[in-house]
Design a protein around this motif. Sequence first.
Motif, mmCIF file in Angstrom:
data_model
loop_
_atom_site.group_PDB
_atom_site.id
_atom_site.type_symbol
_atom_site.label_atom_id
_atom_site.label_comp_id
_atom_site.label_asym_id
_atom_site.label_seq_id
_atom_site.Cartn_x
_atom_site.Cartn_y
_atom_site.Cartn_z
ATOM 1 N N ASP A 183 -28.821 25.975 -29.077
ATOM 2 C CA ASP A 183 -29.367 27.001 -29.900
ATOM 3 C C ASP A 183 -29.524 28.266 -29.268
ATOM 4 O OD1 ASP A 183 -29.630 25.553 -32.368
ATOM 5 O OD2 ASP A 183 -31.341 24.878 -32.053
ATOM 6 N N CYS A 184 -28.904 28.236 -27.973
ATOM 7 C CA CYS A 184 -29.213 29.520 -27.053
ATOM 8 C C CYS A 184 -28.291 30.613 -27.716
ATOM 9 C CB CYS A 184 -28.892 29.133 -25.673
ATOM 10 S SG CYS A 184 -29.159 30.565 -24.544
ATOM 11 N N ARG A 185 -28.726 31.842 -27.558
ATOM 12 C CA ARG A 185 -28.103 33.086 -28.004
ATOM 13 C C ARG A 185 -28.249 34.170 -27.089
ATOM 14 N NH1 ARG A 185 -26.053 32.202 -33.176
ATOM 15 N NH2 ARG A 185 -25.609 34.523 -33.080
ATOM 16 N N ARG A 186 -28.586 33.817 -25.714
ATOM 17 C CA ARG A 186 -29.161 34.802 -24.869
ATOM 18 C C ARG A 186 -27.869 35.885 -24.415
ATOM 19 N NH1 ARG A 186 -32.331 33.020 -19.281
ATOM 20 N NH2 ARG A 186 -32.615 35.031 -18.883
ATOM 21 N N CYS A 187 -26.528 35.636 -24.516
ATOM 22 C CA CYS A 187 -25.749 36.453 -24.165
ATOM 23 C C CYS A 187 -25.021 37.030 -25.198
ATOM 24 C CB CYS A 187 -24.465 35.681 -23.213
ATOM 25 S SG CYS A 187 -25.416 34.923 -21.926
ATOM 26 N N PRO A 188 -25.036 38.082 -25.732
ATOM 27 C CA PRO A 188 -24.533 38.589 -26.808
ATOM 28 C C PRO A 188 -22.933 38.734 -26.765
ATOM 29 C CG PRO A 188 -26.207 40.220 -25.962
ATOM 30 C CD PRO A 188 -26.105 38.935 -24.951
ATOM 31 N N LEU A 226 -20.915 36.485 -25.267
ATOM 32 C CA LEU A 226 -20.456 35.252 -25.323
ATOM 33 C C LEU A 226 -20.683 34.759 -26.887
ATOM 34 C CD1 LEU A 226 -21.287 33.605 -21.969
ATOM 35 C CD2 LEU A 226 -19.214 34.983 -22.841
ATOM 36 N N VAL A 227 -21.663 35.050 -27.398
ATOM 37 C CA VAL A 227 -22.220 34.436 -28.746
ATOM 38 C C VAL A 227 -21.145 34.986 -29.742
ATOM 39 C CG1 VAL A 227 -23.759 34.712 -30.702
ATOM 40 C CG2 VAL A 227 -24.690 34.394 -28.291
ATOM 41 N N GLU A 228 -20.701 36.333 -29.722
ATOM 42 C CA GLU A 228 -19.731 36.911 -30.436
ATOM 43 C C GLU A 228 -18.373 36.292 -30.260
ATOM 44 O OE1 GLU A 228 -19.551 41.176 -30.140
ATOM 45 O OE2 GLU A 228 -17.703 40.993 -31.113
ATOM 46 N N ALA A 273 -21.344 25.744 -15.654
ATOM 47 C CA ALA A 273 -22.119 26.652 -14.870
ATOM 48 C C ALA A 273 -22.482 27.806 -16.237
ATOM 49 C CB ALA A 273 -21.536 27.516 -13.934
ATOM 50 N N VAL A 274 -21.756 28.010 -16.951
ATOM 51 C CA VAL A 274 -21.848 29.129 -18.323
ATOM 52 C C VAL A 274 -21.524 28.228 -19.395
ATOM 53 C CG1 VAL A 274 -21.151 31.155 -19.273
ATOM 54 C CG2 VAL A 274 -21.514 31.189 -16.879
ATOM 55 N N ARG A 275 -22.376 28.075 -20.366
ATOM 56 C CA ARG A 275 -22.278 26.976 -21.542
ATOM 57 C C ARG A 275 -21.584 27.525 -22.640
ATOM 58 N NH1 ARG A 275 -26.140 22.290 -20.546
ATOM 59 N NH2 ARG A 275 -27.032 23.231 -18.500
ATOM 60 N N CYS A 276 -21.049 28.807 -22.659
ATOM 61 C CA CYS A 276 -20.543 29.234 -23.929
ATOM 62 C C CYS A 276 -18.840 29.697 -23.479
ATOM 63 C CB CYS A 276 -21.244 30.443 -24.422
ATOM 64 S SG CYS A 276 -22.737 29.747 -25.230
ATOM 65 N N ALA A 277 -18.213 29.614 -24.456
ATOM 66 C CA ALA A 277 -16.699 30.164 -23.989
ATOM 67 C C ALA A 277 -16.724 31.653 -23.606
ATOM 68 C CB ALA A 277 -15.866 29.674 -25.218
ATOM 69 N N ASP A 292 -30.685 29.298 -15.776
ATOM 70 C CA ASP A 292 -31.896 28.878 -16.179
ATOM 71 C C ASP A 292 -31.701 27.060 -16.631
ATOM 72 O OD1 ASP A 292 -33.423 30.918 -15.598
ATOM 73 O OD2 ASP A 292 -33.770 31.506 -17.570
ATOM 74 N N TRP A 293 -30.717 27.240 -17.762
ATOM 75 C CA TRP A 293 -30.546 25.868 -18.390
ATOM 76 C C TRP A 293 -29.755 24.760 -17.145
ATOM 77 C CZ3 TRP A 293 -32.362 25.074 -22.760
ATOM 78 C CH2 TRP A 293 -32.472 26.117 -23.561
ATOM 79 N N LEU A 294 -28.995 25.297 -16.326
ATOM 80 C CA LEU A 294 -28.689 24.407 -15.452
ATOM 81 C C LEU A 294 -29.835 23.835 -14.347
ATOM 82 C CD1 LEU A 294 -26.118 23.302 -13.851
ATOM 83 C CD2 LEU A 294 -25.982 25.404 -12.540
HETATM 84 FE FE1 SF4 Z 1 -27.311 30.882 -23.385
HETATM 85 FE FE2 SF4 Z 1 -25.737 29.982 -21.415
HETATM 86 FE FE3 SF4 Z 1 -24.842 30.680 -23.903
HETATM 87 FE FE4 SF4 Z 1 -25.688 32.460 -22.178
HETATM 88 S S1 SF4 Z 1 -23.815 31.194 -21.651
HETATM 89 S S2 SF4 Z 1 -25.692 32.193 -24.446
HETATM 90 S S3 SF4 Z 1 -27.461 31.657 -21.283
HETATM 91 S S4 SF4 Z 1 -26.019 28.813 -23.328
#
Ligand code: SF4
Length: 226
Positions: free
Chosen positions: A12-17, A19-21, A114-118, A134-136
């Motif tokens: 559910d993480c949306r911390r990086c705008p 990457l979310v986009e 290391a980074v969880r979003c494409a 933080d997640w890691l």
């Molecule tokens: Fe969250 Fe990591 Fe995805 Fe950034 S890359 S939105 S911190 S899960």
Amino acid sequence: AALDALNEAVVDCRRCPRLVEWREQVAREKRAAFRDWDYWGRPMPGFGDPAARILILGLAPAAHGGNRTGRIFTGDRSGDFLFAGLHRVGLANQAESVHKDDGLRLQGAYMVAAVRCAPPANLPTPEERANCSDWLEREVILLPDVHVVVCLGGFAWESALRLRSTLTRTPMPRPKPKFGHGVVADGEPWPLLGCFHPSQQNTFTGKLTPPMLDEVLEQAKALAWA
Ligand code: SF4
Ligand code: DU
């Protein structure tokens, strides 16, 4: 169970705008060959054996690989190359990683990015790396049997050095241990082992061959079960 809870939270993480986009845009637009797929389009949980002695650290999910299937290194050529090796050395029960319900299991190993979003162009920013660290951190704390971290590429290597420094509350080492294939950086809480990333850029050009991958995985096993 704590790992499951963490993985339920991370998706559910949306911390990086940025990457979310990107992850959602790719999931909407899809690739023609995968138009029938319901793309995952979310952060990538870790995957594998909770009692892992080997942690495999990747860079970030591929847009049409993990970001499509919802499982790390699943559904792309990097994953095909990597899982074939893990299977040859006995760390995976099968060589193929196609979709979430294909029966794949790791034994003695756990995998995380290391980074969880494409990221666009497979390239996260330093800020995105810091966000995701933080997640890691939370995940490795829940993997108490880890004895070695295999870093796939220089980005993962750098992330793992930072992770060690955070976990042990010590400054980054100077000079910084240099990434290389088969290079070991000793230190607490576990040594790092470098491995060229199994991207097509490396595997198509012969920079990383199957025997080279197997050699590093065997080295990891030796460190893990020493
Ligand atoms: Fe969250 Fe990591 Fe995805 Fe950034 S890359 S939105 S911190 S899960
Ligand atoms: O249902 P389960 O055995 O807890 O497995 C959950 C999940 O983790 C499944 O996708 C397989 C993977 N896994 C694994 O790869 N290796 C293990 O030793 C345990 C679980």
